[in-house]
Motif scaffolding. Sequence first.
Motif, PDB file in Angstrom:
ATOM      1  N   ILE A  61       0.838  -1.207   0.000  1.00 33.98           N
ATOM      2  CA  ILE A  61       0.000   0.000   0.000  1.00 33.98           C
ATOM      3  C   ILE A  61       0.874   1.259   0.000  1.00 33.98           C
ATOM      4  CG2 ILE A  61      -0.356   0.217   2.515  1.00 33.98           C
ATOM      5  CD1 ILE A  61      -3.250   1.119   1.793  1.00 33.98           C
ATOM      6  N   ALA A  62       2.045   1.156   0.618  1.00 33.16           N
ATOM      7  CA  ALA A  62       2.971   2.294   0.627  1.00 33.16           C
ATOM      8  C   ALA A  62       3.496   2.552  -0.777  1.00 33.16           C
ATOM      9  CB  ALA A  62       4.120   2.012   1.593  1.00 33.16           C
ATOM     10  N   GLU A  63       3.917   1.488  -1.437  1.00 33.35           N
ATOM     11  CA  GLU A  63       4.385   1.641  -2.821  1.00 33.35           C
ATOM     12  C   GLU A  63       3.305   2.283  -3.688  1.00 33.35           C
ATOM     13  OE1 GLU A  63       5.827  -1.843  -4.719  1.00 33.35           O
ATOM     14  OE2 GLU A  63       7.568  -2.033  -3.422  1.00 33.35           O
ATOM     15  N   SER A  64       2.061   1.886  -3.427  1.00 32.19           N
ATOM     16  CA  SER A  64       0.965   2.428  -4.224  1.00 32.19           C
ATOM     17  C   SER A  64       0.838   3.934  -4.042  1.00 32.19           C
ATOM     18  CB  SER A  64      -0.350   1.745  -3.849  1.00 32.19           C
ATOM     19  OG  SER A  64      -0.208   0.353  -3.985  1.00 32.19           O
ATOM     20  N   ALA A  65       1.228   4.419  -2.871  1.00 37.21           N
ATOM     21  CA  ALA A  65       1.168   5.855  -2.601  1.00 37.21           C
ATOM     22  C   ALA A  65       2.146   6.637  -3.468  1.00 37.21           C
ATOM     23  CB  ALA A  65       1.444   6.121  -1.120  1.00 37.21           C
ATOM     24  N   LEU A  68       5.331  14.671  13.294  1.00 41.44           N
ATOM     25  CA  LEU A  68       4.825  13.332  13.595  1.00 41.44           C
ATOM     26  C   LEU A  68       5.024  12.442  12.374  1.00 41.44           C
ATOM     27  CD1 LEU A  68       3.223  11.204  15.204  1.00 41.44           C
ATOM     28  CD2 LEU A  68       1.125  12.313  14.439  1.00 41.44           C
ATOM     29  N   VAL A  69       5.827  11.408  12.541  1.00 42.30           N
ATOM     30  CA  VAL A  69       6.013  10.424  11.473  1.00 42.30           C
ATOM     31  C   VAL A  69       5.174   9.207  11.831  1.00 42.30           C
ATOM     32  CG1 VAL A  69       7.662   8.961  10.239  1.00 42.30           C
ATOM     33  CG2 VAL A  69       8.367  11.236  11.040  1.00 42.30           C
ATOM     34  N   LEU A  70       4.142   8.976  11.019  1.00 41.01           N
ATOM     35  CA  LEU A  70       3.238   7.857  11.296  1.00 41.01           C
ATOM     36  C   LEU A  70       3.727   6.603  10.612  1.00 41.01           C
ATOM     37  CD1 LEU A  70      -0.378   9.155  10.687  1.00 41.01           C
ATOM     38  CD2 LEU A  70       0.596   8.421  12.866  1.00 41.01           C
ATOM     39  N   ASN A  71       3.738   5.519  11.348  1.00 40.47           N
ATOM     40  CA  ASN A  71       4.012   4.198  10.759  1.00 40.47           C
ATOM     41  C   ASN A  71       2.718   3.407  10.826  1.00 40.47           C
ATOM     42  OD1 ASN A  71       7.393   3.329  11.859  1.00 40.47           O
ATOM     43  ND2 ASN A  71       6.617   5.071  10.726  1.00 40.47           N
ATOM     44  N   ALA A  72       2.302   2.820   9.736  1.00 39.16           N
ATOM     45  CA  ALA A  72       1.109   1.979   9.782  1.00 39.16           C
ATOM     46  C   ALA A  72       0.933   1.269   8.448  1.00 39.16           C
ATOM     47  CB  ALA A  72      -0.139   2.807  10.075  1.00 39.16           C
ATOM     48  N   MET A 111       3.187  10.590   6.533  1.00 37.81           N
ATOM     49  CA  MET A 111       2.767   9.186   6.508  1.00 37.81           C
ATOM     50  C   MET A 111       3.955   8.350   6.061  1.00 37.81           C
ATOM     51  SD  MET A 111       0.363   7.167   7.251  1.00 37.81           S
ATOM     52  CE  MET A 111       0.148   5.401   7.127  1.00 37.81           C
ATOM     53  N   GLY A 112       4.505   7.587   7.000  1.00 37.32           N
ATOM     54  CA  GLY A 112       5.728   6.819   6.715  1.00 37.32           C
ATOM     55  C   GLY A 112       5.497   5.319   6.573  1.00 37.32           C
ATOM     56  N   TRP A 113       4.248   4.848   6.670  1.00 38.57           N
ATOM     57  CA  TRP A 113       3.907   3.428   6.448  1.00 38.57           C
ATOM     58  C   TRP A 113       4.889   2.486   7.164  1.00 38.57           C
ATOM     59  CZ3 TRP A 113      -0.607   3.831   3.832  1.00 38.57           C
ATOM     60  CH2 TRP A 113      -0.756   4.874   2.916  1.00 38.57           C
ATOM     61  N   THR A 137      14.017   1.754   5.517  1.00 36.27           N
ATOM     62  CA  THR A 137      13.085   2.715   6.116  1.00 36.27           C
ATOM     63  C   THR A 137      13.769   3.964   6.691  1.00 36.27           C
ATOM     64  OG1 THR A 137      11.357   1.107   6.606  1.00 36.27           O
ATOM     65  CG2 THR A 137      11.452   3.032   8.033  1.00 36.27           C
ATOM     66  N   GLY A 138      14.705   3.770   7.586  1.00 38.30           N
ATOM     67  CA  GLY A 138      15.308   4.911   8.293  1.00 38.30           C
ATOM     68  C   GLY A 138      16.018   5.871   7.360  1.00 38.30           C
ATOM     69  N   ASN A 139      16.708   5.328   6.374  1.00 34.30           N
ATOM     70  CA  ASN A 139      17.395   6.208   5.424  1.00 34.30           C
ATOM     71  C   ASN A 139      16.391   7.000   4.591  1.00 34.30           C
ATOM     72  OD1 ASN A 139      19.959   5.432   6.247  1.00 34.30           O
ATOM     73  ND2 ASN A 139      20.006   3.682   4.842  1.00 34.30           N
ATOM     74  N   ALA A 140      15.318   6.339   4.205  1.00 30.45           N
ATOM     75  CA  ALA A 140      14.303   7.028   3.400  1.00 30.45           C
ATOM     76  C   ALA A 140      13.652   8.153   4.201  1.00 30.45           C
ATOM     77  CB  ALA A 140      13.240   6.029   2.933  1.00 30.45           C
TER      78      ALA A 140
END
Length: 611
Positions: A20-24, A432-436, A454-456, A462-465
């Motif tokens: 779903i993150a890729e889709s974003a 606020l960095v949201l993970n979900a 929105m950080g999925w 992840t951290g580098n991105a």
Amino acid sequence: PLLFGFDVIHGFKTLSPIPIAESASWDLEAIKNSARVAATEASAAGITWTFAPMIDISRDPRWGRVMEGGGEDTYLGSKIAEARVIGFQGDHLSDVNTIAACAKHFAAYGFSEAGKEYNTVDISNNTLYNTVLPPFKAAEEAGVRTFMNAFNDLNGIPASTNEFLQRDILKGKWDFNGFVVSDWASINEAIFWGQAKDKKEAAYLASKAGSDMDMEGYVYINELVNLVNEGKVKEAIIDDAVRRILRVKFELGLFDNPYKYCDEAREKAIIGQKSNHDAVLDMAKKSVVLLKNDTQLLPLAKSGKRIALIGPLADDDNSPLGSWRLASDDHSAVSVYEGMKAYNGNKLKYEKGVDLYIGKTAFVNEVNINTTNKKGIKEAVRAAKNADVVVMVLGEHGFQSGEGRSRTNLDLPGLQQELLEAVYKVNPNIVLVLNAGRPLTINWANEYIPTIVMGWQLGTQTGNAIAQVLYGDYNPSGKLPMTFPRNVGQIPIYYNYKSTGRGSNRENNVFWSHYNDVENTPLYPFGYGLSYTSFEYKNLKLDKSVYTANETVKVSVDLKNTGNYDGKEVVQLYIRDKVGSITRPIKELKGFELVELKKGETKTITLKLTK
Ligand code: BGC
């Protein structure tokens, strides 16, 4: 020769963001490339077949499996389905770095009632044909070699024993010549659905309905011979199923060499190679969605500022791998803390604040969520007081979404809301960095927190991105593939709803389609996402004013980057069929283009609408 099937859902060992993150990203090339990288690694380990892509459209973020799909929209979902199939399968299935893809779950699993996993599905033909089936048709047209059926029933018939879906539509109308695999023992579940009286009847119904292969149910291997000998199942049905499976094995080149994909030297060289990490990092940055940046806290200055990094997910190197990461190593993600540390010059202070969950199990149940231990909040508050900017990484653990992870409450789990409010009291300069793995209900944060990202769950890198986005080395351009509700009571909520007969409050009274306690609008709509720069749309026009029925409509618009950064924007084209013989949605996505613009630059974008 054997097929080795595996759930290569978002990468093999080197993980890209959850689907779903890729889709974003709305970046079809990047999505295709991400599937390509996954196939390259998986095939090097001897895998010939992935159980992906999952292309179930869903309008229900309570359902944990929305993390695996393309979101709520059938047009975007179809484009993504196509990109993923082509990415996995490449140009020739016989190439040693390609694997057969599997369009799943056929069909309508994403409409499980009330977002509850494995539940019943009851939808109209209108929804089935307009919303659910198009991504599957797109996958079929892109050449997907296999389909997987589903755990749900559809209008009274379990998907695995559903002749209408598998024989009439897929193998009939669409003329699909690959094979259909059941979901995990889903043929047997016809018994629990109460449609078959025993395994034998389940095998009979499923084979007749067009399920060619029985995944883990052992009903075909145990029952089909007898059923054929008794004349109940025609041999032609077995021949057809076998032919379909053998065809895919031929196409993979396994009849030339059954061990073709098994090469330890190749496996060693390819898995985890640098270019794979570069690719998943690229995909991860493109998946980030900037939801709010009211006070321009972002991008962060690279030096001089004191930053407090707070939250249970801030230094987590496991959760960001997300659900479905079977071949990856535990704790192999770059945490946000690690990523931010790489930016020297900052005075970075980390405090966990609270634990998200307690207990050692890898699979998080709500009972494992920490709702009692508040000890760390004090230290977090102290760190926030001494900082210029606070970055908080909160949300769901990677195992709170995925299969079997339906939830009725989409607020920040556990004590995270309390932590957020405690920190806000002493320092409101919060990013606020949201993970979900799904949309969350974050009304309080939307009202008070100036900056939300929105950080999925973004996979291995992840951290580098996240760090590259926060410090402005990457300007975010993601757009939500799924609506964020204000509260769970609004679900199902989606952008392409029907107008209804009473869609607006013409009389200023109570008798119109609305709730009495919350607005009709979502918190953030489908297609929404900000950038560090700003864009202006001008001169929307059609190339002509009158068209004949078969002509293509060209729609153009001038897009200008009016801000201070180079950036990317997704130009989205929506249409509305204003008067039709059936009711139509108030708008429908029918085209989009990802456009890159230097600051000050203007481009004319033309999108085409076919008949
Ligand atoms: C899931 C499928 C998956 C299969 C094999 C099932 O529980 O629904 O999507 O491919 O397991 O792991």
